[in-house]
Write a protein that holds these residues in place. Structure first.
Motif, short mmCIF file in Angstrom:
data_model
loop_
_atom_site.label_atom_id
_atom_site.label_comp_id
_atom_site.label_asym_id
_atom_site.label_seq_id
_atom_site.Cartn_x
_atom_site.Cartn_y
_atom_site.Cartn_z
N LYS A 1 -14.36 7.31 -113.73
CA LYS A 1 -14.49 8.49 -112.86
C LYS A 1 -14.09 9.62 -113.52
N LEU A 2 -14.57 10.72 -112.97
CA LEU A 2 -14.23 12.28 -113.37
C LEU A 2 -14.08 12.94 -111.93
N TYR A 3 -12.84 13.69 -112.03
CA TYR A 3 -12.42 14.25 -110.69
C TYR A 3 -12.26 15.77 -110.92
N LYS A 4 -12.54 16.30 -109.82
CA LYS A 4 -12.62 17.82 -109.87
C LYS A 4 -11.17 18.14 -109.51
N HIS A 5 -10.55 18.86 -110.22
CA HIS A 5 -9.27 19.22 -110.40
C HIS A 5 -8.77 20.01 -108.92
N ASP A 6 -9.75 21.00 -108.47
CA ASP A 6 -9.32 21.57 -107.33
C ASP A 6 -9.45 20.68 -105.83
N PHE A 7 -10.18 19.85 -106.01
CA PHE A 7 -10.43 18.79 -105.00
C PHE A 7 -9.09 18.02 -104.82
N LEU A 8 -8.67 17.67 -105.98
CA LEU A 8 -7.10 17.01 -105.75
C LEU A 8 -6.16 17.72 -105.33
N LYS A 9 -6.01 18.93 -105.63
CA LYS A 9 -4.94 19.87 -105.32
C LYS A 9 -5.08 20.24 -104.03
N LYS A 10 -6.35 20.57 -103.43
CA LYS A 10 -6.65 20.95 -102.15
C LYS A 10 -6.31 19.86 -100.84
N HIS A 11 -6.15 18.42 -101.26
CA HIS A 11 -6.06 17.64 -100.16
C HIS A 11 -4.32 17.31 -99.97
N PRO A 12 -3.41 17.29 -100.74
CA PRO A 12 -3.76 16.95 -102.10
C PRO A 12 -3.39 15.84 -102.38
N ILE A 13 -3.94 15.14 -103.51
CA ILE A 13 -3.95 13.70 -103.91
C ILE A 13 -3.03 13.39 -105.08
N ARG A 14 -2.11 12.50 -104.92
CA ARG A 14 -1.11 12.38 -105.95
C ARG A 14 -0.83 10.47 -105.95
N PHE A 15 -0.21 10.41 -107.02
CA PHE A 15 0.04 8.60 -107.15
C PHE A 15 1.38 8.42 -106.40
N THR A 16 1.18 7.18 -105.79
CA THR A 16 2.76 6.87 -105.11
C THR A 16 3.54 6.22 -105.99
N ASN A 17 4.76 6.02 -105.58
CA ASN A 17 5.69 5.20 -106.37
C ASN A 17 5.40 3.64 -106.23
N GLN A 18 4.44 3.07 -105.84
CA GLN A 18 4.14 1.79 -105.92
C GLN A 18 3.82 1.34 -107.15
N LYS A 19 4.46 0.13 -107.81
CA LYS A 19 4.37 -0.12 -108.96
C LYS A 19 3.11 -0.80 -109.31
N VAL A 20 2.49 -1.55 -108.44
CA VAL A 20 1.21 -1.90 -108.75
C VAL A 20 0.11 -1.71 -107.55
N GLY A 21 -0.93 -1.16 -108.08
CA GLY A 21 -2.01 -0.87 -107.06
C GLY A 21 -2.03 0.62 -106.85
N GLN A 22 -1.23 1.52 -107.48
CA GLN A 22 -1.40 2.69 -107.34
C GLN A 22 -2.65 3.44 -107.41
N ASP A 23 -3.42 2.81 -108.39
CA ASP A 23 -4.81 3.43 -108.52
C ASP A 23 -5.66 3.03 -107.38
N ALA A 24 -5.47 2.12 -106.70
CA ALA A 24 -6.40 1.83 -105.61
C ALA A 24 -5.93 2.93 -104.40
N LEU A 25 -4.53 3.05 -104.20
CA LEU A 25 -4.09 4.18 -103.13
C LEU A 25 -4.62 5.42 -103.56
N PHE A 26 -4.67 5.69 -104.71
CA PHE A 26 -5.15 7.07 -105.26
C PHE A 26 -6.57 7.31 -104.92
N ASN A 27 -7.57 6.17 -105.11
CA ASN A 27 -8.86 6.33 -105.04
C ASN A 27 -9.25 6.40 -103.53
#
Length: 352
Positions: free
Chosen positions: A165-191
């Motif tokens: 996947k390629l993400y538009k940076h402005d979209f990520l900043k607008k909402h905002p979307i970050r990774f959590t401190n969860q050690k396993v599965g943080q990619d799932a939570l992000f998506n």
């Protein structure tokens, strides 16, 4: 030509790292920055990053104490100046035209996200490589309403992977979307967070990324918080569907998420290094089965549609409170899988 930030979290991958960095450097699209985040590696990974950082001004190297891949990616996002964000893993590799061709689609359509195909690449212990092409079921630009209506087709192709996947940076900043401190599965939570309010998605039916799995490289060990991580993913998925007002339509996917959390915990309890006694394991399963979401999911899974006989039996045992038998069945599965993995592959290949 819009700048693209390629973010790569790095932890003890010295053997594969140079190939991954070279893939980024070889991109036909030149307006890129490559952010290498060394997440407290104890091997030569950090030194490799520094060496490449001296070779090309487009490479930014960040060294930090080990905090997990999610926080490493956040560190990359904090430094990123690109209009688009691409996350690559340091133990895989990708085609030289990945950025150029997918940025072109993003710019043509103003998509918040581009989803493209990849190749599953399995390397066995003898070095034999088996490749399987994975292509999105959807094609072209999909707007918000269609994305929600066609969600099953999106979900069918690694919906939680970052690297296709390629993400538009402005979209990520607008909402905002970050990774959590969860050690396993943080990619799932992000998506999941991306999918919540995504307006436009472009599906590109072409493969660019090589997802590499090396047999014997995975470390199967007991993780005390494993169930919590998977349950959190299931819970956020359900909240996502409720937000969309589609929890009834996608009730089966919600149930599969909760069942997946329970299945992985049974597997977790079966690992050799699990410190719990047999009685404690049984009590743990009983405790989890008292969770209404887990119990309901297992009760409502359409077992007649399940093709895997092992999974069918496991679900039935849990439904009838046969927790000791369920644990023994999973233990047998883990033991047999470990000892006879290659034999099963030969049989599966011969008989389909």
């Amino acid at each position: 030509m819009n700048k693209v930030s390629i973010i790569m979290p790095i932890y003890n991958v010295a053997e594969q790292l140079e190939k991954a960095i070279q893939c980024a450097l070889n991109q036909t699209y030149k307006n890129i920055e490559i952010i290498l985040v060394n997440d407290g590696s104890t091997d030569e990974s950090g030194a490799i990053c520094d060496r490449y950082g001296l070779k090309d001004i487009r490479i930014i190297v960040i060294h930090q104490k080990n905090a997990g891949s999610g926080f490493a990616r956040n560190a990359g996002l904090d430094r990123a100046t690109g209009e688009y964000i691409y996350f690559a893993d340091p133990d895989d590799y990708f085609e030289a035209n990945l950025i150029e061709e997918n940025v072109a689609k993003a710019e043509e359509t103003a998509a918040d996200m581009v989803v493209f195909g990849y190749i599953d690449e399995v390397i066995d212990k003898e070095g034999k490589v088996t490749k399987t092409e994975k292509i999105p079921k959807l094609n072209g630009l999909i707007v918000k309403e269609d994305f929600r209506n066609e969600f099953r087709k999106h979900y069918a192709l690694s919906p939680y992977a970052l690297w296709n996947k390629l993400y538009k940076h402005d979209f990520l900043k607008k909402h905002p979307i970050r990774f959590t401190n969860q050690k396993v599965g943080q990619d799932a939570l992000f998506n999941q967070a991306v999918g919540l309010d995504v307006e436009t998605v472009f599906y590109h039916q072409k493969t660019y990324y090589h997802y590499v799995f090396r047999e014997g490289s995975a470390v199967n060990r007991y993780r005390k918080e494993r169930f919590y991580y998977e349950y959190n993913i299931a819970n956020q998925f359900e909240e996502w569907m409720v937000y969309w007002k589609k929890s009834e339509e996608f009730h089966d996917l919600i149930n599969q998420h909760y069942w997946g959390a329970m299945y992985l915990e049974l597997s977790n309890l079966a690992w050799e290094d699990c410190p719990l006694t047999s009685l404690a394991k049984e009590e743990r399963v009983e405790e989890l089965m008292e969770n209404p979401r887990i119990n309901q999911a297992i009760a409502k899974i359409e077992i007649e549609k399940e093709k895997n006989s092992f999974v069918k039996v496991l679900i039935l045992l849990l439904r009838y409170n046969k927790y000791t038998a369920a644990l023994k069945l999973m233990q047998t599965r883990v033991t047999i899988g470990k000892k006879f993995q290659k034999s099963f592959k030969v049989i599966k290949k011969a008989f389909g």
